[in-house]
Design a protein around this motif. Sequence first.
Motif, PDB file in Angstrom:
ATOM      1  N   LEU A   1       0.886  -1.164   0.000  1.00  0.00           N
ATOM      2  CA  LEU A   1       0.000   0.000   0.000  1.00  0.00           C
ATOM      3  C   LEU A   1       0.924   1.213   0.000  1.00  0.00           C
ATOM      4  N   SER A   2       0.818   2.074  -1.013  1.00  0.00           N
ATOM      5  CA  SER A   2       1.809   3.149  -1.150  1.00  0.00           C
ATOM      6  C   SER A   2       1.493   4.331  -0.229  1.00  0.00           C
ATOM      7  N   LEU A   3       1.466   4.028   1.058  1.00  0.00           N
ATOM      8  CA  LEU A   3       1.297   5.034   2.119  1.00  0.00           C
ATOM      9  C   LEU A   3       2.357   4.731   3.168  1.00  0.00           C
TER      10      LEU A   3
ATOM     11  N   VAL B   1      -5.001   6.294  10.257  1.00  0.00           N
ATOM     12  CA  VAL B   1      -4.313   6.963   9.145  1.00  0.00           C
ATOM     13  C   VAL B   1      -5.335   7.580   8.188  1.00  0.00           C
ATOM     14  N   LEU B   2      -6.445   6.873   7.951  1.00  0.00           N
ATOM     15  CA  LEU B   2      -7.496   7.462   7.104  1.00  0.00           C
ATOM     16  C   LEU B   2      -8.120   8.666   7.807  1.00  0.00           C
ATOM     17  N   ALA B   3      -8.429   8.512   9.085  1.00  0.00           N
ATOM     18  CA  ALA B   3      -9.120   9.588   9.813  1.00  0.00           C
ATOM     19  C   ALA B   3      -8.268  10.851   9.920  1.00  0.00           C
ATOM     20  N   THR B   4      -6.936  10.686   9.914  1.00  0.00           N
ATOM     21  CA  THR B   4      -6.069  11.866  10.019  1.00  0.00           C
ATOM     22  C   THR B   4      -5.436  12.234   8.676  1.00  0.00           C
ATOM     23  N   ASN B   5      -5.726  11.442   7.649  1.00  0.00           N
ATOM     24  CA  ASN B   5      -5.119  11.638   6.319  1.00  0.00           C
ATOM     25  C   ASN B   5      -3.599  11.721   6.426  1.00  0.00           C
ATOM     26  N   ALA B   6      -3.037  10.802   7.197  1.00  0.00           N
ATOM     27  CA  ALA B   6      -1.586  10.818   7.406  1.00  0.00           C
ATOM     28  C   ALA B   6      -0.871  10.250   6.176  1.00  0.00           C
TER      29      ALA B   6
ATOM     30  N   TYR C   1       3.413   9.027  -4.888  1.00  0.00           N
ATOM     31  CA  TYR C   1       2.268   8.116  -4.838  1.00  0.00           C
ATOM     32  C   TYR C   1       0.988   8.726  -4.262  1.00  0.00           C
ATOM     33  N   GLY C   2       1.065   9.984  -3.814  1.00  0.00           N
ATOM     34  CA  GLY C   2      -0.154  10.638  -3.334  1.00  0.00           C
ATOM     35  C   GLY C   2      -0.539  10.204  -1.927  1.00  0.00           C
ATOM     36  N   THR C   3      -1.786  10.482  -1.576  1.00  0.00           N
ATOM     37  CA  THR C   3      -2.259  10.233  -0.210  1.00  0.00           C
ATOM     38  C   THR C   3      -3.374   9.188  -0.248  1.00  0.00           C
ATOM     39  N   ALA C   4      -3.979   8.971   0.910  1.00  0.00           N
ATOM     40  CA  ALA C   4      -5.075   7.989   1.003  1.00  0.00           C
ATOM     41  C   ALA C   4      -6.180   8.303  -0.005  1.00  0.00           C
TER      42      ALA C   4
END
Length: 435
Positions: free
Chosen positions: A122-124, A137-142, A150-153
């Motif tokens: 997963l490129s995060l 990580v989704l809730a904080t857009n970390a 690769y960008g963000t969530a």
Amino acid sequence: MDPALLDRLRASVGVAHVLTGVDLSPYVVEGRTPKAAVFPGSLEEVAAVVRHAGAAGAPILPWGGGTGAGVGAPTARTGIVLGLSRLRRLVEHEPGDLTATVEAGMTIEGLQTALRARGQWLSLDPPDAGRATVGGVLATNASGPRRHLYGTARDLLIGVTVVTADGSVVRGGGKVVKNVAGYDLPKLFIGSYGTLGVILDATFKLRPVADEERLVAVAFERVQDAGAAVRAVMASDLIPSALDLLDGPASAALALGGTPTLVVGFDGLAEQIEWQLAELAGLVKPLGGGEVTALPAGTWPRLACAARDAFDAPAAVMVLSVLPTRVADTMARGAAAARARGLPSAWAAHAGVGTMTAALVAEPEPGGVGATLTEWRALAREGGGHATLLWAPLAMKSQVPVWDDPGPAGRLMQRIKAQLDPGNVFNPGRFVAGI
Ligand SMILES: Cc1cc2nc3c(=O)[nH]c(=O)nc-3n(C[C@H](O)[C@H](O)[C@H](O)COP(=O)(O)OP(=O)(O)OC[C@H]3O[C@@H](n4cnc5c(N)ncnc54)[C@H](O)[C@@H]3O)c2cc1C
């Protein structure tokens, strides 16, 4: 704690999965002890907890790894921690489709280990991956240094299951990259800081693991010269996966010599990487850069924390977003603003995307912290962006607002919140615009 609510919670998830009293110490945030911490083991149990807490008017505080539990304003009322640690399965991994569905309580590190065993990832790469969970990580857009390529969530999430305030289980998106028509519900939950509902699972697009990956550093005398190198790389044919800029103290935290440093990541085929490294050396030299030095792979996860880790006990940590062309200038002026008040600071930026983290020490002049943070926020605005006070003691948060003013968008956000959570049970008061 209302004894009837406690009984209902215990009946829903089992006595062993409800903590009270001294067992709550890991969940104390800013001196506030929650009424209870509840750990549901299934989607149905999460929905039951939300219904019972909502009916009793008790706030619900979704909790992943707790690494960001203190981010934001403290919740207006003490509530019930809803921990996701029992929901941590990799539900489905379809290597042929490059997708995976994972429960929200799985750590990012756990997920990457499972995916890498089958040649994908997963490129995060957010900080604290060993503790930070998929839901958190989704809730904080970390995100982390590889965000550059690769960008963000937002670029990777294609489906999500959430429990909303009335206890409904809602699925948005799905397993195919282009989903049904309608509002993009998964994206609404990204960066919502647990204020709209509980994320139960998520479906992501994946990437194959690259043949090779390298991380290199180039030292500069002045942060402005390193900033010129960032711009030169961005205008070139190079395709780095990461393009970070560290000031002296942040570079020292990673044992990189303590001078301003450009850190560049590349992945792909070995010969492509070699070509890019040679091009990079040619680009940075005329701008005052030193040798291109290889860094150990273990440096990657420490990059995002370099500013925070520069000091044993920072007085505040702020995240600033500016236009990428303004990064080095903002770093230099921000550090000078702190120095003018006698305060050391450390700065680390994902320079290609314009986000930076700055940490500040309150010694020897504690009185200057608030004024410095206020000046940093003004610098972020001047650079075309905004700033969030990511971490600070409660007293500082009452002096310097955690969130920037969202402007007229704040009213729209308040209306979305009121629709999805009319009783204001999820993390009340924590987020932007008083949400
Ligand atoms: C000092 C500091 C520095 C940081 N630096 C960076 C950085 O450089 N870059 C970056 O991107 N991030 C940064 N962060 C943010 C950090 O990456 C996040 O805190 C982390 O990813 C959250 O994961 P977690 O599982 O620990 O969530 P938690 O800490 O448990 O929760 C964080 C928030 O998410 C909510 N939440 C958690 N799980 C769920 C769920 N399942 N459903 C709904 N809401 C949920 C919580 O209610 C809370 O509001 C930093 C945080 C701190 C405190």
